[in-house]
Enzyme design. Structure first.
Site, PDB file in Angstrom:
ATOM      1  N   SER A  11       0.820  -1.213   0.000  1.00  0.00           N
ATOM      2  CA  SER A  11       0.000   0.000   0.000  1.00  0.00           C
ATOM      3  C   SER A  11       0.856   1.266   0.000  1.00  0.00           C
ATOM      4  CB  SER A  11      -0.875   0.010   1.255  1.00  0.00           C
ATOM      5  OG  SER A  11      -0.041  -0.077   2.390  1.00  0.00           O
ATOM      6  N   CYS A  74       2.869  -7.343   1.741  1.00  0.00           N
ATOM      7  CA  CYS A  74       1.938  -6.669   2.645  1.00  0.00           C
ATOM      8  C   CYS A  74       1.098  -7.724   3.349  1.00  0.00           C
ATOM      9  CB  CYS A  74       1.044  -5.748   1.821  1.00  0.00           C
ATOM     10  SG  CYS A  74      -0.292  -5.015   2.786  1.00  0.00           S
ATOM     11  N   CYS A 189       3.644  -6.358   9.723  1.00  0.00           N
ATOM     12  CA  CYS A 189       3.307  -5.331   8.731  1.00  0.00           C
ATOM     13  C   CYS A 189       4.650  -4.924   8.148  1.00  0.00           C
ATOM     14  CB  CYS A 189       2.623  -4.136   9.386  1.00  0.00           C
ATOM     15  SG  CYS A 189       2.487  -2.691   8.305  1.00  0.00           S
ATOM     16  N   HIS A 191       5.709  -2.355   6.844  1.00  0.00           N
ATOM     17  CA  HIS A 191       6.179  -1.005   7.170  1.00  0.00           C
ATOM     18  C   HIS A 191       7.044  -0.993   8.439  1.00  0.00           C
ATOM     19  CE1 HIS A 191       3.133   0.453   4.355  1.00  0.00           C
ATOM     20  NE2 HIS A 191       3.563   1.685   4.529  1.00  0.00           N
TER      21      HIS A 191
HETATM   22  N1  DGL Z   1       2.458  -2.747   4.786  1.00  0.00           N
HETATM   23  C1  DGL Z   1       1.163  -3.252   5.055  1.00  0.00           C
HETATM   24  C2  DGL Z   1       1.256  -4.608   5.778  1.00  0.00           C
HETATM   25  O1  DGL Z   1       2.230  -5.317   5.679  1.00  0.00           O
HETATM   26  C3  DGL Z   1       0.115  -2.413   5.718  1.00  0.00           C
HETATM   27  C4  DGL Z   1       0.015  -0.947   5.712  1.00  0.00           C
HETATM   28  C5  DGL Z   1      -1.416  -0.445   5.514  1.00  0.00           C
HETATM   29  O2  DGL Z   1      -2.238  -0.443   6.459  1.00  0.00           O
HETATM   30  O3  DGL Z   1      -1.715  -0.088   4.370  1.00  0.00           O
HETATM   31  O4  DGL Z   1       0.333  -5.008   6.446  1.00  0.00           O
END
Ligand code: DGL
Length: 261
Positions: A11, A74, A189, A191
């Site tokens: 995302s 993700c 996540c 991120h």
């Molecule tokens: N990077 C995404 C993950 O691994 C999530 C970030 C979002 O909420 O868009 O879950």
């Protein structure tokens, strides 16, 4: 002729944590990084709408880039839509990213493990199933964070992070029970690894932070045939679904060796 690219999907900037590992393992491959920033944060979406959105988007992405493989870098997307993607696009290989519950359950000494993820990943049946399959003997606390992915976005673009906010978001991961303490936090996540140093600094005690990026990159590599020559000359690109990449984002992508076409 160069080989077809590896498509990495997230995302926002989170999938870059997987991209950097994939680059180390597969330096001759070409990458297309897709940030569905128009839909960020995935964690806040209702499940049916997000499922439909990602399936429709992938129909266009596969058509446009004809990748050799797609890595859903993700957790929030993978835990919802990985099976549906495989069903809808049979013949195209997908690698998913799901919470690293199994390695955490194998490694914990105290039996207290926390899974730090978006609210979407925390409520998925997929995540609950992983826990009942692999971590029955542990106490697993699911911690849904509304703000960490956004904090990571700001940190990567602007270099700023509010440490008190990080402290508050990770605090529920730390449990003390019968003299035992949480000893593993799964970064569920993509991120979050960008913030792991701040997490270490603001954690009430040291734990192992599990980042599955390398394992995901290895899995992708294992599914690909050897490269046919080198992709030198063809740039790796980053695509933003909003169509709006500002100066900070363009600079960040440049730092990761990605050109915005
Ligand atoms: N990077 C995404 C993950 O691994 C999530 C970030 C979002 O909420 O868009 O879950």
């Amino acid at each position: 002729m160069t080989d077809r690219p590896i498509l990495m999907f997230d995302s926002g900037v989170g999938g870059l944590t997987v991209l950097r590992e994939a680059r180390v393992l597969m330096p001759d491959r070409r990458f297309v990084y897709v940030a569905d920033d128009a839909a960020f944060p995935f964690g806040a979406w209702e499940e049916p709408a997000l499922r439909t959105h990602i399936l429709d988007l992938f129909a266009r992405l596969l058509d446009r880039f004809s990748p050799a493989i797609s890595v859903i870098a993700c957790n929030t997307a993978s835990t919802l839509v990985i099976d549906a993607l495989r069903e809808r696009f049979p013949g195209h290989p997908f690698v998913g990213t799901v919470p690293a519950v199994k390695p955490a359950a194998e490694r914990t000494r105290s039996g207290l493990v926390s899974v730090l993820a978006t609210p979407g990943t925390v409520k998925r049946q997929y995540t609950r199933d992983l826990i009942s399959k692999w971590a029955q003997k542990c106490h697993v606390r699911l911690v849904g964070s509304d703000n960490l992915a956004g904090l990571a976005e700001v940190y990567m673009r602007e270099g700023f992070v509010d440490e008190d906010a990080v402290r508050a978001e990770i605090a529920p991961c730390f449990i003390e029970r019968d003299g035992q303490h949480t000893d593993i936090v799964v970064l569920a996540c993509t991120h979050y690894p960008f913030l792991v140093n701040r997490m270490r600094k603001t954690a009430p005690w040291p734990v192992d932070w599990i980042d599955p990026a390398e394992a995901i990159a290895r899995r992708a590599m294992s599914l690909l045939p050897p490269v046919n020559g080198s992709s030198q000359g063809e740039p790796d690109i980053a695509v933003f679904t909003s169509g709006k990449a500002d100066f900070a984002v363009s600079r960040l992508m440049q730092g990761f060796g990605l050109t915005i076409p």
